[in-house]
Design an enzyme around this catalytic site. Structure first.
Site: not given
Ligand code: NAD
Length: 483
Positions: A181, A217, A256, A290, A390
């Site tokens: 997803k 999803v 992550e 991140c 963050e």
């Molecule tokens: P997000 O948590 O909003 O979304 C991430 C994913 O989760 C998306 O595909 C989203 O559709 C999905 N999602 C949202 N609600 C969900 C639910 N209830 N159940 C299952 N999936 C769901 O994050 P974002 O804005 O896409 O990314 C930014 C964040 O990701 C930042 O906090 C960043 O630090 C982190 N990040 C971490 C790493 C790492 O390797 N540690 C790498 C990149 C980004």
């Protein structure tokens, strides 16, 4: 047809109406349509039909059928598939880079290496697979490492191509089948990636991809009893939900999550090298990384010198068209992200931090789209909101420290523990400091990479590790047979 194009008022609008299930592009059962907005202009460039629970269940069922065979594959069969995936994705590096630049405004100088790094994960996982003994025995006991089952891979938008390749590579090496997803903000990039991977001639059902919203999803993947494992990259809040909801079906989870990474500038650092290095780490992926080193810890004895070096270096940082190889900082991914960054800049000022460079609003001449001014705050205390939360934008906090112990204390005074950097000339001392940092990865003197080195967080930065053997182990179960 997978991708259609329509010309409206001189603009080409792409439409994506299909998911990738059981080896084919199939029309979405879900009917909701989402606009894809180009962050450099704020205009609609594509429309994507979002998947629903039914699409997700079909994808899980396909992955489950495929697991019956693929879960029993040999090392050599998996290695061949990994090599084919590598070859198929490598053929589309230019297209994948272009999609990242267009869809979320990733600067080309970041996007291309990220795509290449993601693709290299297929070969790195092949090596991990060859190096890891999948069976051990002694006496009348045999221990084998078994694939955990169907894996749900949920990605963030900020390096979607890398996350897809990395998670898929580890899962395939372990013998798992997957449902991906991708972030809903990465639909165009995902489409190019899936078209590429389709050419790898995979067993049907090994790879399935459903584009859709997280709460639909992603939530179905998290609760479905036929999914054994979730590997997630994203925010802490969603990670917490996944961990809680996955417990109902006792899924294995890799999370992550976010970071607020410290860069410790030691008092013997050479500023000619240390300042550019610190700024590259702070503004990585336009600050939307991140691992971005958003807290720069500076010895009080070198603070004035550091401030003037930063002020000077900031003048040379180019903000603008992400497709231009000279651009260091592109737009934020969305209006929401633009506003989030603005609100943190305001908060920093309200809390008494001083703006050394940047500040609120759009950079001069970049009024359209979601561009922000790269901003450096000085006189920051580590307990301020801008030093603890963050921001996910190009905002750097400079924090002064008294001694080496004080620097380590400040670095660790965070709920996060993903990444850190130590900059200094005495390597023994830099290592000593690095060994006291509570973070999953610490780099010395520059951001560097090793595809076999683990990646992941302490504390709120997550659970589990990715990359190489560590990443593969996260998709394995251990079974002992005793005669
Ligand atoms: P997000 O948590 O909003 O979304 C991430 C994913 O989760 C998306 O595909 C989203 O559709 C999905 N999602 C949202 N609600 C969900 C639910 N209830 N159940 C299952 N999936 C769901 O994050 P974002 O804005 O896409 O990314 C930014 C964040 O990701 C930042 O906090 C960043 O630090 C982190 N990040 C971490 C790493 C790492 O390797 N540690 C790498 C990149 C980004």
């Amino acid at each position: 047809m997978a991708t259609k194009q329509a010309i409206t008022g001189g603009e080409t609008i792409k439409t994506i109406t299909t998911h990738y299930i059981d080896g084919a592009f199939v029309e979405s059962h879900g009917r909701e349509v989402m606009d894809v907005i180009k962050p450099t202009t704020g205009t609609v460039i594509a429309r994507v039909t979002l998947g629903d629970e039914e699409d997700t269940k079909r994808a899980i069922a396909a992955a489950k059928r495929a697991f019956a065979t693929y879960g029993r594959s040999t090392k050599e069969e998996r290695a061949k598939i990994l090599r084919r995936l590598h070859q198929a994705a490598s053929a589309r590096v230019d297209d994948l880079t272009a999609a990242m630049v267009e869809e979320y405004g990733g600067v080309v100088q970041f996007a291309r290496p990220i795509v290449e790094s993601g693709i290299s994960a297929f070969l790195a996982s092949e090596k991990a697979l060859q190096d890891l003994p999948l069976a051990r025995s002694w006496g009348k006991t045999t221990v084998t490492l078994e694939p955990v089952g169907v894996a749900g891979l949920i990605t963030a938008w900020n390096a979607n191509a890398l996350f897809i390749c990395l998670k898929l590579a580890s899962a395939v090496a372990a013998g798992c089948t997957v449902v991906i997803k991708p972030s809903e903000l990465s639909s165009l990039q995902t489409r190019v990636m899936v078209e590429a991977l389709h050419e790898a001639d995979l067993p049907k059902g090994l790879l399935n991809v459903v584009t859709g919203l997280g709460n639909i999803v992603g939530a179905e993947l998290t609760r479905n009893p036929d999914v054994a494992k979730i590997s997630f990259t994203g925010s802490v809040g969603v990670g917490e939900n996944i961990m809680r909801d996955a417990a109902a079906t006792m899924k294995r989870v890799t999370l992550e999550l976010g970071g607020k990474s410290p860069t410790i500038l030691l008092d013997d650092a050479t500023l000619d090298q240390a300042i550019p290095s610190a700024l590259v780490m702070a503004f990585l992926n336009s600050g939307q990384a991140c691992a971005a080193g958003t807290r720069l810890l500076v010895p009080k004895s070198r603070l004035d010198e550091t401030k003037s070096r930063i002020r000077e270096a900031m003048r040379a940082i180019t903000v603008g068209d992400p497709a231009d190889p000279k651009t260091a900082i592109g737009p934020m991914v969305s209006q929401k992200q633009y506003e989030r960054v603005q609100s943190y800049i305001r908060k920093g000022i309200e809390e008494g931090a001083e703006v050394l460079a940047g500040g609120e609003g759009h950079p001069e001449g970049l009024d359209a789209g979601y561009f922000v001014k790269p901003t450096v705050f000085v006189n920051v205390r580590n307990d301020m909101t801008i030093a603890q939360e963050e921001i996910f934008g190009p905002v750097l906090c400079v924090i002064a420290y008294d001694s080496e112990e004080d620097a380590v204390r400040i670095a660790n005074d965070s709920r996060y523990g993903l990444h850190a950097a130590v900059l200094g000339t005495d390597i023994q001392r830099a290592r000593r400091v690095a060994s006291q940092i509570r973070a999953g990865r610490v780099v010395i003197n520059n951001m560097t990479d090793d595809p076999q080195a683990p990646w992941g967080g302490f504390k709120y930065s997550g659970v589990g590790r990715e990359y190489g053997q560590y990443g593969m182990e996260a998709f394995l179960e251990t079974r002992a047979i005793l005669e």
